[in-house]
Scaffold this motif. Structure first.
Motif, PDB file in Angstrom:
ATOM      1  N   GLU A  55      22.595   4.460  95.000  1.00  0.00           N
ATOM      2  CA  GLU A  55      22.973   4.855  93.646  1.00  0.00           C
ATOM      3  C   GLU A  55      22.944   3.623  92.736  1.00  0.00           C
ATOM      4  O   GLU A  55      23.270   2.519  93.167  1.00  0.00           O
ATOM      5  CB  GLU A  55      24.393   5.454  93.631  1.00  0.00           C
ATOM      6  N   THR A  56      22.590   3.818  91.488  1.00  0.00           N
ATOM      7  CA  THR A  56      22.590   2.680  90.556  1.00  0.00           C
ATOM      8  C   THR A  56      24.005   2.339  90.090  1.00  0.00           C
ATOM      9  O   THR A  56      24.248   1.236  89.599  1.00  0.00           O
ATOM     10  CB  THR A  56      21.733   2.997  89.309  1.00  0.00           C
ATOM     11  N   TYR A  57      24.912   3.278  90.280  1.00  0.00           N
ATOM     12  CA  TYR A  57      26.284   3.092  89.800  1.00  0.00           C
ATOM     13  C   TYR A  57      27.170   2.481  90.884  1.00  0.00           C
ATOM     14  O   TYR A  57      27.126   2.904  92.039  1.00  0.00           O
ATOM     15  CB  TYR A  57      26.872   4.437  89.368  1.00  0.00           C
ATOM     16  N   SER A  58      27.996   1.499  90.515  1.00  0.00           N
ATOM     17  CA  SER A  58      28.942   0.889  91.450  1.00  0.00           C
ATOM     18  C   SER A  58      30.361   1.354  91.153  1.00  0.00           C
ATOM     19  O   SER A  58      30.918   1.017  90.106  1.00  0.00           O
ATOM     20  CB  SER A  58      28.904  -0.637  91.330  1.00  0.00           C
ATOM     21  N   PRO A  59      30.967   2.088  92.086  1.00  0.00           N
ATOM     22  CA  PRO A  59      32.370   2.463  91.880  1.00  0.00           C
ATOM     23  C   PRO A  59      33.312   1.265  92.056  1.00  0.00           C
ATOM     24  O   PRO A  59      34.470   1.342  91.658  1.00  0.00           O
ATOM     25  CB  PRO A  59      32.615   3.524  92.960  1.00  0.00           C
ATOM     26  N   TYR A  60      32.812   0.192  92.635  1.00  0.00           N
ATOM     27  CA  TYR A  60      33.638  -0.999  92.804  1.00  0.00           C
ATOM     28  C   TYR A  60      33.843  -1.718  91.480  1.00  0.00           C
ATOM     29  O   TYR A  60      34.928  -2.162  91.159  1.00  0.00           O
ATOM     30  CB  TYR A  60      33.008  -1.963  93.826  1.00  0.00           C
ATOM     31  N   GLN A  61      32.771  -1.823  90.694  1.00  0.00           N
ATOM     32  CA  GLN A  61      32.846  -2.561  89.438  1.00  0.00           C
ATOM     33  C   GLN A  61      32.763  -1.634  88.221  1.00  0.00           C
ATOM     34  O   GLN A  61      32.872  -2.107  87.090  1.00  0.00           O
ATOM     35  CB  GLN A  61      31.694  -3.590  89.364  1.00  0.00           C
ATOM     36  N   ASP A  62      32.586  -0.358  88.448  1.00  0.00           N
ATOM     37  CA  ASP A  62      32.375   0.603  87.349  1.00  0.00           C
ATOM     38  C   ASP A  62      31.271   0.107  86.396  1.00  0.00           C
ATOM     39  O   ASP A  62      31.432   0.093  85.177  1.00  0.00           O
ATOM     40  CB  ASP A  62      33.697   0.852  86.600  1.00  0.00           C
ATOM     41  N   LEU A  63      30.181  -0.298  87.003  1.00  0.00           N
ATOM     42  CA  LEU A  63      29.012  -0.760  86.237  1.00  0.00           C
ATOM     43  C   LEU A  63      27.776  -0.066  86.806  1.00  0.00           C
ATOM     44  O   LEU A  63      27.779   0.369  87.956  1.00  0.00           O
ATOM     45  CB  LEU A  63      28.847  -2.280  86.360  1.00  0.00           C
ATOM     46  N   ASP A  64      26.712  -0.029  86.008  1.00  0.00           N
ATOM     47  CA  ASP A  64      25.532   0.733  86.412  1.00  0.00           C
ATOM     48  C   ASP A  64      24.272  -0.103  86.193  1.00  0.00           C
ATOM     49  O   ASP A  64      24.108  -0.724  85.137  1.00  0.00           O
ATOM     50  CB  ASP A  64      25.461   2.033  85.588  1.00  0.00           C
ATOM     51  N   LEU A  65      23.392  -0.136  87.190  1.00  0.00           N
ATOM     52  CA  LEU A  65      22.132  -0.876  87.054  1.00  0.00           C
ATOM     53  C   LEU A  65      21.308  -0.382  85.865  1.00  0.00           C
ATOM     54  O   LEU A  65      20.527  -1.148  85.290  1.00  0.00           O
ATOM     55  CB  LEU A  65      21.300  -0.762  88.334  1.00  0.00           C
ATOM     56  N   GLU A  66      21.489   0.883  85.519  1.00  0.00           N
ATOM     57  CA  GLU A  66      20.766   1.421  84.366  1.00  0.00           C
ATOM     58  C   GLU A  66      21.082   0.639  83.086  1.00  0.00           C
ATOM     59  O   GLU A  66      20.277   0.614  82.145  1.00  0.00           O
ATOM     60  CB  GLU A  66      21.118   2.906  84.147  1.00  0.00           C
ATOM     61  N   ASP A  67      22.267   0.040  83.050  1.00  0.00           N
ATOM     62  CA  ASP A  67      22.685  -0.664  81.839  1.00  0.00           C
ATOM     63  C   ASP A  67      22.391  -2.166  81.883  1.00  0.00           C
ATOM     64  O   ASP A  67      22.864  -2.917  81.022  1.00  0.00           O
ATOM     65  CB  ASP A  67      24.198  -0.452  81.622  1.00  0.00           C
ATOM     66  N   ILE A  92      23.840  -8.356  91.255  1.00  0.00           N
ATOM     67  CA  ILE A  92      23.164  -8.234  89.954  1.00  0.00           C
ATOM     68  C   ILE A  92      24.135  -7.732  88.892  1.00  0.00           C
ATOM     69  O   ILE A  92      24.214  -8.281  87.786  1.00  0.00           O
ATOM     70  CB  ILE A  92      21.948  -7.284  90.079  1.00  0.00           C
ATOM     71  N   LEU A  93      24.889  -6.690  89.219  1.00  0.00           N
ATOM     72  CA  LEU A  93      25.843  -6.131  88.255  1.00  0.00           C
ATOM     73  C   LEU A  93      26.854  -7.191  87.820  1.00  0.00           C
ATOM     74  O   LEU A  93      27.186  -7.312  86.640  1.00  0.00           O
ATOM     75  CB  LEU A  93      26.586  -4.942  88.865  1.00  0.00           C
ATOM     76  N   SER A  94      27.310  -7.944  88.790  1.00  0.00           N
ATOM     77  CA  SER A  94      28.331  -8.945  88.530  1.00  0.00           C
ATOM     78  C   SER A  94      27.794 -10.064  87.637  1.00  0.00           C
ATOM     79  O   SER A  94      28.426 -10.457  86.645  1.00  0.00           O
ATOM     80  CB  SER A  94      28.809  -9.493  89.883  1.00  0.00           C
ATOM     81  N   ILE A  95      26.608 -10.574  87.953  1.00  0.00           N
ATOM     82  CA  ILE A  95      26.027 -11.657  87.152  1.00  0.00           C
ATOM     83  C   ILE A  95      25.638 -11.152  85.765  1.00  0.00           C
ATOM     84  O   ILE A  95      25.930 -11.772  84.747  1.00  0.00           O
ATOM     85  CB  ILE A  95      24.785 -12.251  87.867  1.00  0.00           C
ATOM     86  N   ASP A  96      24.989 -10.004  85.724  1.00  0.00           N
ATOM     87  CA  ASP A  96      24.557  -9.430  84.455  1.00  0.00           C
ATOM     88  C   ASP A  96      25.750  -9.198  83.530  1.00  0.00           C
ATOM     89  O   ASP A  96      25.687  -9.476  82.325  1.00  0.00           O
ATOM     90  CB  ASP A  96      23.823  -8.110  84.716  1.00  0.00           C
ATOM     91  N   ASN A  97      26.821  -8.701  84.104  1.00  0.00           N
ATOM     92  CA  ASN A  97      28.020  -8.404  83.314  1.00  0.00           C
ATOM     93  C   ASN A  97      28.632  -9.683  82.748  1.00  0.00           C
ATOM     94  O   ASN A  97      29.132  -9.712  81.628  1.00  0.00           O
ATOM     95  CB  ASN A  97      29.041  -7.683  84.194  1.00  0.00           C
ATOM     96  N   ILE A 116      31.966  -8.242  99.214  1.00  0.00           N
ATOM     97  CA  ILE A 116      31.941  -7.641  97.870  1.00  0.00           C
ATOM     98  C   ILE A 116      33.037  -8.273  96.994  1.00  0.00           C
ATOM     99  O   ILE A 116      32.793  -8.599  95.821  1.00  0.00           O
ATOM    100  CB  ILE A 116      32.130  -6.109  97.979  1.00  0.00           C
ATOM    101  N   ASP A 117      34.206  -8.463  97.561  1.00  0.00           N
ATOM    102  CA  ASP A 117      35.289  -9.116  96.819  1.00  0.00           C
ATOM    103  C   ASP A 117      34.895 -10.546  96.436  1.00  0.00           C
ATOM    104  O   ASP A 117      35.126 -10.983  95.303  1.00  0.00           O
ATOM    105  CB  ASP A 117      36.577  -9.147  97.661  1.00  0.00           C
ATOM    106  N   ALA A 118      34.313 -11.254  97.381  1.00  0.00           N
ATOM    107  CA  ALA A 118      33.935 -12.643  97.118  1.00  0.00           C
ATOM    108  C   ALA A 118      32.900 -12.712  95.988  1.00  0.00           C
ATOM    109  O   ALA A 118      32.948 -13.613  95.137  1.00  0.00           O
ATOM    110  CB  ALA A 118      33.381 -13.287  98.389  1.00  0.00           C
ATOM    111  N   ILE A 119      31.984 -11.760  95.977  1.00  0.00           N
ATOM    112  CA  ILE A 119      30.963 -11.750  94.926  1.00  0.00           C
ATOM    113  C   ILE A 119      31.607 -11.525  93.563  1.00  0.00           C
ATOM    114  O   ILE A 119      31.241 -12.165  92.563  1.00  0.00           O
ATOM    115  CB  ILE A 119      29.889 -10.679  95.236  1.00  0.00           C
ATOM    116  N   GLN A 120      32.591 -10.674  93.523  1.00  0.00           N
ATOM    117  CA  GLN A 120      33.272 -10.468  92.242  1.00  0.00           C
ATOM    118  C   GLN A 120      34.073 -11.716  91.850  1.00  0.00           C
ATOM    119  O   GLN A 120      34.144 -12.063  90.682  1.00  0.00           O
ATOM    120  CB  GLN A 120      34.175  -9.234  92.314  1.00  0.00           C
TER     121      GLN A 120
END
Lengths: 286, 286, 286, 286, 286, 286
Positions: C53-65, C278-283, C237-241
């Protein structure tokens, strides 16, 4: 500036407008009753095709010199067979309307019905050349009339008696073999008589459907229902060259299920067969 | 005189009339969009169950002391989803009519809809307890309304708001998570709050549907769409014991796809989970 | 007119000019001494990403964005390590020159050296954040100074003492652990101390290199040299955030070897980790 | 002049005379009732051990500094269990007669009986420390008294009541658990109480038998009968360090079946466990 | 009321009393010295047989028209060879006493000895027709006289000189080939001379034992000791039809080891061979 | 006193001084561009060779009667091709200096260059006999002149025109086939003309290099780039006997990649081919 990642079957990287053949995948296997997985065939074939040479020492022809466009895979609906077949038909029709020749990678064998429906509209005198281990001639299967096991019967519903020529058949219900006697021309086990059939079909529009399980499972284990006693790779390559003189107006290869062959040989075989088929048809169009 | 070969899930070999639980397989995966193969689950689970002990040291209970009939697998039509669901519904209805409890082995998660339709007829106030990695709440998927990815939405069409309780969800489209807020009770990632839900549901008829991919893929890799970050085996076993106090009127476990786990661990896990589930429900009925 | 087949990592389908991140694969594993196969990682990850899925429930972010361009894979020379590293460096440099951030998928860990060389030219005060099971600090390996087992030592040749921060290390020669004491900051076995390091690195340019074998092989078996005792998926995943607050100027994930995990879980894990990264860096860039 | 090919477990390449520990394989699995294959364990472990570092960051010890001789594999008779056990006993006795410590790699768990018979002759007050998922306490199995499922019962025949200490047990017949209460000390599921047992056994001769399926199958899928709910790798490593203070006079690790784990992780885990076990025992002897 | 799950080989679902052939499995492989796994053959063959058509286009016969009872699998003791052979003998004797013909699925080749012992009691003038890659004529193997590698020597102990006819042999010790010259009739590599042997054996009671590894491993890789250079599937099918004129009084097929062929082709081949064998014998009895 | 574990290819256990042939492995595959893994060939072949009989019924010769020393595997540097080739050359030279004949197990085909360099120094009039699916005649590959795809071109750099005789070639770039016409003697697809070539080469020093992928992938799937349409096992065995009359001064077999054939058949085939090759050469030296 960098380019976005494009992935085509090796050597099939021409523009649509300049192409005579259009390759596309129909990743559908919802009616497969035994072992599913043919949905992965087109994707895996493209991905592994970079291990294939574009040059054929058998025909002394090269994919680099052909005019083939690779349109990628259709995104088909799983579980709704009617809908999936319609999408295949529509796509094939577009190709035919543009006076190009559709080359479809299945998927299970039922996808052939979608393409044949489109081709039949353009060529009402359509003949079918069918290489397969299975007759695929049942009237219905577990209550379904649309099934990989009934597909040639459905094609017969369209084209009628004595238009379907089968080779290599070695598995089916007794009733299928009986029914075949009255309605289709079936050669069991091998390609005997292929030259005669080619003579008979000369000048007529022919759709060629190749179920790869016509090959012996020793060389092609990666398929849902492997049937020992099949033809050899060289016999298939020869047969493809034999039929290249025909006026082929559409074709498909189907029933590769890569997950059942961890060695990758089945995919390599499918790729080489596809190369030979494309080279042969493309050369005939010149 | 010799007996014909009978194969049941280990310890589930009672006669139909004397049984309270009826086990059966629903080998269907036609709408699976990614990696098919759950059709093989029930067959492989039975076959491998002879490597499982009938005794549970977790609950100090033994399958030998339960009353479970194993009716084998339904022969479902592949490719015609409506038809397959109807056959599941009919079969489950018969079990319920005989005042027995259906325990279904999927298949993909969509099979749950067939069973829930039957159970809902008997228990209009039905609540749903749902363990899963995926929300399965889409309105439609690639154009299909009947799909493994929409099944809980279809169940919601039947049972309505605030009847569905989800645990372990960690994958889905953003829109599913938004929709869930208004219509179902969703616990993301884990079983937090399960005790409260159990209290809330006490005395009400509950259908329990267990998508085994709620487990972390480290212990359950054999599934179509593995999602890291799941619950552990012991957490699932504990959760099953927690919910055993409920009035469970039907249940299923689904989404084992044995072919993707060559080690056989996933099947062994599914079998142990099924043992614990049967022991727990059977014990509660006593 | 039909479009040619484009295949990108799911949700990473923006145009180059509008993108902030540029994804590319570096399929190289010629120095792998034990079990090769990481060359297939980027290709398989892209192909399997349609199950994610493009959506991450962990970060509430989406690759689409996000704004990510997928440039496909470099075509690297096998067997000539210097040449391959140079090609990686050149490619990364172009991305950096266009003020974009390179996100590389290995390949074996040595590919990091190519990217770091490019990043170091732009950021002479470069710091390295390194998650791995292996120290990779040897001076040479079987006579080769350029090797997956020496890569961090080669990076140290560039950046110098106290610029490299390692986490999760649990395998190496005794001499590596001794050498590390004087030259790098190494946290054995886990992520303890990561928050302190993040504080320490705030505002400084950081290259993040993630050897996926830092994960425990229970959840990530598909790698050349699996080392039991690793971190869990949720810890990673926690460490990446945690590190997303840093000024990351380049990153890579490497050492997925899909052929060693027939279940596909390792690839699914790598894909989810890449999504979160990607979501984390992009954000953070927003 | 060239040397003939010698293959030992990594770092276990000392001469027999200078060694304190003697490693050998007992490739036997004829009584395995479910999935055979442990016969390949010792061979595959040796072969894969070159992917293992000799240095342990857990104990800060190095196999290079130990005194271990690797005698290769016994050539055992398949199908004649008595004969195979006798050969193991004879070989272990020779090692003990030379005042060395036997470290045996199974094979199925029954091989332990052969080694224990030899050790018991030298140490009549022998105690048994047993890590396993299975109780292995049946009186007989399918009519056979010598079986992997009865081996600890056979050991009890020798050593008597209250000499066997079991940890991690989570599978067996109800009758085994009942019998255990009167005759052995069994800790179900985990290592709770291990410190107390170690205190209790101090100064007494102990044979340590490690069935690797005590590990959770997430990290150790490569075994004949995987049982979910096991201990983690780090818990096992800790337990091994805990027991290293004991007077261990012989030990074995068994039940790795490499063919069931295509990823190779199970073998890598077994190798690391063996490294830690050897380092721990060797260090205690100094 | 529902029926309990019955699983038979496809088309072999007649009642015992009305049957002429009795199919059963002998899942035993304790003496297998190289790669075990034939114990799974009968179970997997039954399970996969639903992918096989009951109709044979080779013989124009259908399993639906035969009279075969499938008695399932014997539960044999692993590790005690004498006991297992006795159980096979007893079971086969019961079938023969009821004037039916035993059709056994191995297991390793040693199981043949159990069946031959029973058949020999009834037919003291018994002749043996043996298709195999291996001579299986050793006097003993690793000290054991009962072994898959000695089974034909043990059969010779019963039936004596010039009663055993071997075809396809292409592997063995030099001494076996020498011994064979004086005691059995051996045709190396192929089926040359089979017609003559059939003429010679006409009217005499014949036990037919088919080690499936007589097939080339290209079409039958799923066996413990694959030997390149074998016969083709069509040669074997022809040979089976050739021998069908004989008075076959018992038969077996053995040495399928499904785990070594992930593609499932070997099992499909074994199933088709069994179909042809049953059809051929059943037709001859009419 | 016990002996340390020695592992040789079966029957190749003579002392160096008394041997005429020296077997060794060159585990190198760094330039493999498609699917790596040939580095494992020699190790796996030795390990599996205990499933092979030492006696050949084809030649009526026995490995027990030969004089072959097995020197194990070279420890080659991955990623530095020049260095690895030098090490192979040095090792081969030592064998030749001791008047023994090197028999090398690859590795990818490039390893041949190392051995040929050594042999060419001793025999300046060296001829090359080459069985392969691929021409391996490119001038360079992805920019590298040292590659598995260029190896025969590099050998031609040494030996010059009309010294290389190729058989079985069925894959390559068009340019390779064109170049071949002027510089080497190439027989496409099969062994036609081999007898004539043998006559032509009589009395001249010949290096024989056997790329096992000359075999059809039905019998030899375990290789990096399988090419359907190859020779059969029996054709290869016959060809090996045909060439045994030549003055072979060095040889190798290469390109087995065991990981791609889970069935183990490819390794068994490679072992049998090696047995026949050794027997044939050894017998000719007598």
């Amino acid at each position: 500036m960098l380019n976005r990642n494009v992935e085509t079957f090796i050597g099939c990287d021409k523009e649509y407008d300049e192409s005579k053949l259009v390759l596309f995948g129909a990743p559908f296997d919802s009616t497969t009753s035994f072992r599913p997985g043919t949905r992965f065939a087109s994707k895996v074939m493209r991905s592994e095709s970079f291990g294939l040479e574009t040059y054929s020492p058998y025909q002394d022809l090269d994919l680099e010199d052909t005019a083939v466009f690779d349109g990628g895979d259709l995104e088909l609906c799983f579980g709704d067979t009617q809908k999936a077949l319609k999408e295949i038909e529509t796509f094939a029709k577009q190709i035919l309307d543009d006076n190009k020749l559709p080359v479809m990678i299945g998927g299970e064998h039922l996808v052939t019905l979608g393409a044949v429906r489109a081709v039949f509209q353009k060529y009402p005198n359509l003949h079918i050349l069918h290489f397969d281990a299975h007759a695929d001639l049942r009237e219905d299967y577990l209550g379904a009339t649309l099934s990989h096991a009934t597909v040639l019967h459905r094609v017969w519903d369209l084209v009628g008696d004595n238009k379907i020529f089968q080779f290599g058949i070695r598995s089916g219900e007794k009733s299928e073999f009986l029914w075949a006697k009255d309605h289709v021309c079936m050669q069991k086990f091998n390609f005997n008589g292929l030259h005669d059939v080619v003579k008979q079909l000369e000048g007529k529009p022919v759709y060629f459907t190749l179920d790869l399980d016509v090959l012996d499972p020793s060389i092609f284990p990666g398929t849902g229902t492997p049937e020992a006693g099949g033809v050899s790779f060289m016999q298939l390559i020869d047969a493809i060259q034999t039929i290249s003189k025909l006026q082929i107006v559409g074709c498909d290869i189907n029933e590769l299920s890569p997950v059942y062959d961890q060695s990758g040989v089945s995919t390599a075989v499918a790729n080489k067969v596809l190369r030979e088929l494309i080279l042969s048809i493309d050369n005939n169009l010149k």
